[in-house]
Design a protein around this motif. Structure first.
Motif, PDB file in Angstrom:
ATOM      1  N   GLU A 208       0.813  -1.216  -0.156  1.00 41.75           N
ATOM      2  CA  GLU A 208       0.051  -0.184   0.059  1.00 41.75           C
ATOM      3  C   GLU A 208       0.672   1.255  -0.056  1.00 41.75           C
ATOM      4  OE1 GLU A 208      -3.902  -1.837   2.234  1.00 41.75           O
ATOM      5  OE2 GLU A 208      -2.239  -0.922   3.567  1.00 41.75           O
ATOM      6  N   ILE A 209       2.037   1.167   0.806  1.00 44.51           N
ATOM      7  CA  ILE A 209       2.692   2.405   0.814  1.00 44.51           C
ATOM      8  C   ILE A 209       3.358   2.545  -0.758  1.00 44.51           C
ATOM      9  CG2 ILE A 209       5.078   3.177   1.608  1.00 44.51           C
ATOM     10  CD1 ILE A 209       4.206   1.581   4.193  1.00 44.51           C
ATOM     11  N   ARG A 210       3.809   1.384  -1.355  1.00 44.34           N
ATOM     12  CA  ARG A 210       4.541   1.640  -2.623  1.00 44.34           C
ATOM     13  C   ARG A 210       3.374   2.325  -3.540  1.00 44.34           C
ATOM     14  NH1 ARG A 210       9.164  -0.664  -3.666  1.00 44.34           N
ATOM     15  NH2 ARG A 210       9.978  -2.031  -2.256  1.00 44.34           N
ATOM     16  N   GLU A 211       2.073   1.705  -3.717  1.00 46.40           N
ATOM     17  CA  GLU A 211       0.939   2.459  -4.483  1.00 46.40           C
ATOM     18  C   GLU A 211       0.723   3.711  -3.889  1.00 46.40           C
ATOM     19  OE1 GLU A 211      -2.063   3.176  -7.093  1.00 46.40           O
ATOM     20  OE2 GLU A 211      -0.342   1.448  -7.186  1.00 46.40           O
ATOM     21  N   LEU A 212       0.615   4.184  -2.781  1.00 51.82           N
ATOM     22  CA  LEU A 212       0.399   5.490  -2.313  1.00 51.82           C
ATOM     23  C   LEU A 212       1.448   6.416  -2.893  1.00 51.82           C
ATOM     24  CD1 LEU A 212      -1.080   4.969   1.248  1.00 51.82           C
ATOM     25  CD2 LEU A 212      -2.320   5.856  -0.924  1.00 51.82           C
ATOM     26  N   SER A 213       2.731   6.019  -2.842  1.00 52.01           N
ATOM     27  CA  SER A 213       3.939   6.516  -3.223  1.00 52.01           C
ATOM     28  C   SER A 213       3.979   7.119  -4.856  1.00 52.01           C
ATOM     29  CB  SER A 213       5.235   6.028  -2.752  1.00 52.01           C
ATOM     30  OG  SER A 213       5.309   5.532  -1.632  1.00 52.01           O
ATOM     31  N   ARG A 214       3.461   6.016  -5.516  1.00 47.38           N
ATOM     32  CA  ARG A 214       3.423   5.771  -7.045  1.00 47.38           C
ATOM     33  C   ARG A 214       2.294   7.138  -7.268  1.00 47.38           C
ATOM     34  NH1 ARG A 214       0.270   4.732 -10.901  1.00 47.38           N
ATOM     35  NH2 ARG A 214      -1.423   3.768  -9.580  1.00 47.38           N
ATOM     36  N   GLN A 215       1.186   7.042  -6.763  1.00 47.47           N
ATOM     37  CA  GLN A 215      -0.038   8.229  -6.755  1.00 47.47           C
ATOM     38  C   GLN A 215       0.613   9.566  -6.479  1.00 47.47           C
ATOM     39  OE1 GLN A 215      -3.501   6.964  -4.942  1.00 47.47           O
ATOM     40  NE2 GLN A 215      -3.562   5.007  -5.739  1.00 47.47           N
ATOM     41  N   MET A 216       1.716   9.602  -5.405  1.00 49.14           N
ATOM     42  CA  MET A 216       2.131  10.753  -4.887  1.00 49.14           C
ATOM     43  C   MET A 216       3.405  11.475  -5.835  1.00 49.14           C
ATOM     44  SD  MET A 216       1.971  10.284  -0.855  1.00 49.14           S
ATOM     45  CE  MET A 216       2.905  11.437  -0.566  1.00 49.14           C
ATOM     46  N   GLY A 217       3.694  10.485  -6.810  1.00 45.99           N
ATOM     47  CA  GLY A 217       4.898  10.630  -7.689  1.00 45.99           C
ATOM     48  C   GLY A 217       6.063  10.894  -6.903  1.00 45.99           C
ATOM     49  N   LEU A 218       6.234   9.832  -6.119  1.00 47.54           N
ATOM     50  CA  LEU A 218       7.557   9.485  -5.261  1.00 47.54           C
ATOM     51  C   LEU A 218       8.560   8.704  -5.905  1.00 47.54           C
ATOM     52  CD1 LEU A 218       6.470   9.468  -1.706  1.00 47.54           C
ATOM     53  CD2 LEU A 218       6.737  11.465  -2.926  1.00 47.54           C
ATOM     54  N   PRO A 219       9.914   8.922  -6.389  1.00 45.43           N
ATOM     55  CA  PRO A 219      10.477   7.940  -7.232  1.00 45.43           C
ATOM     56  C   PRO A 219      11.009   6.994  -6.492  1.00 45.43           C
ATOM     57  CG  PRO A 219      11.747   9.814  -6.282  1.00 45.43           C
ATOM     58  CD  PRO A 219      10.359  10.201  -5.986  1.00 45.43           C
ATOM     59  N   THR A 220      10.498   6.552  -5.216  1.00 43.69           N
ATOM     60  CA  THR A 220      11.040   5.558  -4.372  1.00 43.69           C
ATOM     61  C   THR A 220       9.812   4.406  -4.492  1.00 43.69           C
ATOM     62  OG1 THR A 220      10.022   6.759  -2.487  1.00 43.69           O
ATOM     63  CG2 THR A 220      12.590   6.773  -2.807  1.00 43.69           C
ATOM     64  N   TRP A 221       8.670   4.908  -5.237  1.00 42.72           N
ATOM     65  CA  TRP A 221       7.617   3.761  -4.965  1.00 42.72           C
ATOM     66  C   TRP A 221       8.052   2.405  -5.418  1.00 42.72           C
ATOM     67  CZ3 TRP A 221       5.229   0.864  -8.618  1.00 42.72           C
ATOM     68  CH2 TRP A 221       5.874   1.135 -10.240  1.00 42.72           C
ATOM     69  N   ASN A 222       9.036   2.517  -6.335  1.00 46.02           N
ATOM     70  CA  ASN A 222       9.149   0.924  -6.625  1.00 46.02           C
ATOM     71  C   ASN A 222      10.946   0.597  -6.476  1.00 46.02           C
ATOM     72  OD1 ASN A 222      10.567   2.738  -8.491  1.00 46.02           O
ATOM     73  ND2 ASN A 222      10.233   1.243 -10.274  1.00 46.02           N
ATOM     74  N   LYS A 223      11.397   1.483  -5.554  1.00 42.52           N
ATOM     75  CA  LYS A 223      12.736   1.131  -5.003  1.00 42.52           C
ATOM     76  C   LYS A 223      12.856  -0.214  -4.120  1.00 42.52           C
ATOM     77  CE  LYS A 223      16.393   3.594  -2.416  1.00 42.52           C
ATOM     78  NZ  LYS A 223      16.736   4.496  -1.792  1.00 42.52           N
ATOM     79  N   PRO A 224      13.868  -0.944  -4.585  1.00 39.81           N
ATOM     80  CA  PRO A 224      14.065  -2.241  -4.152  1.00 39.81           C
ATOM     81  C   PRO A 224      14.162  -2.217  -2.597  1.00 39.81           C
ATOM     82  CG  PRO A 224      15.599  -2.168  -6.207  1.00 39.81           C
ATOM     83  CD  PRO A 224      14.936  -0.954  -5.953  1.00 39.81           C
TER      84      PRO A 224
END
Length: 269
Positions: A153-169
């Motif tokens: 959920e944090i990854r998905e919310l980060s993606r929606q917010m435009g955070l470049p870390t959303w898919n960071k390993p």
């Protein structure tokens, strides 16, 4: 997920001010950006630097702070002065986190920040994390856990917010690559850091170089195992150059926390 996000915003808005441990990873970046948007200058992100934290990670953390405009401070922690840490017991993370949170508490007192924050998510509760005890002892809040946000959920919310870390390993400190009971040295950490940086330069994302010196055990994401085999000569040559006499590829692939597999079940339950 959006209900949890609303609950997170409501929770953070109740803080008079806050200071947070900030590694530049998925969770801590998400928490830092959300908290700063609510508290503004009443928030401070702190990145702790030591031999266990790669220079490349520090650069990314500093760039994220500039990009999203939140106050950021870099400190140097002293866990290498603690023999309980460098002796590398299963509770190693407790001693490291204790050092970190003590320093955060000191800064919070000097700069008058009311709340100490950590970016642990609810999934972390199912893993062996001795650092949680240090957080509890130091009264550190974990808002992502409190509203039950998962890593996905944090990854998905980060993606929606435009955070470049959303898919960071996923990332863990370099000391986690050394088997429990083996002394942690600056030299070993530097060797691991150089080896992993080399693998990343080859295009691998999910990787760990487990230092069972004289053996390097490479954990690589399942989808990249075939590519790693194709590049085995190049990989082996580089790791030999870095000082590993033997180089192996773990057929189980990348496993976060794999060093815990040798611990007694009663300790990790």
């Amino acid at each position: 997920m959006m209900e949890k996000m609303d609950a997170l915003r409501k929770l953070i808005s109740m803080y008079p001010s806050a200071i947070a441990a900030f590694s530049g990873g998925v969770d801590s970046t998400f928490l830092a950006v959300v908290t700063h948007r609510i508290l503004g200058e009443r928030f401070l992100a702190v990145t702790a630097v030591s031999p266990t934290y790669p220079e490349s990670q520090l650069k990314e953390a500093e760039e994220l702070a500039v990009r999203f405009g939140f106050p950021h401070q870099v400190i140097f922690t002293d866990e290498f002065d603690d023999p309980d840490y460098i002796n590398n017991p299963p509770e190693r993370c407790y001693f490291c986190k204790r050092s970190l949170f003590r320093e955060l508490k000191r800064i919070a007192g000097e700069k008058q920040f009311a709340i100490l924050l950590d970016g642990a998510n609810v999934d972390d509760l199912s893993d062996f994390r001795p650092g949680h005890r240090a957080a509890s002892e130091m009264k550190v809040r974990k808002p992502l856990q409190e509203v039950e946000l998962t890593k996905a959920e944090i990854r998905e919310l980060s993606r929606q917010m435009g955070l470049p870390t959303w898919n960071k390993p996923a990332y863990a400190c370099l000391a986690s690559r050394i088997p429990y009971g083996r002394i942690i040295t600056v030299e070993a950490l530097a060797r691991i850091d150089q080896a992993e940086s080399f693998l990343i330069s080859l295009g691998f994302q999910e990787i760990r170089v487990r230092d069972h010196f004289p053996v390097a055990r490479l954990e690589i994401g399942q989808t990249d195992l075939e590519q790693a085999w194709k590049l085995r000569a190049q990989i082996s040559a580089k790791l030999h150059e870095l000082g590993f006499p033997y180089v192996t590829i773990d057929l189980d692939g990348f496993r976060s926390g794999s060093m815990n597999a040798v611990l007694p079940k009663e300790l990790t339950a």
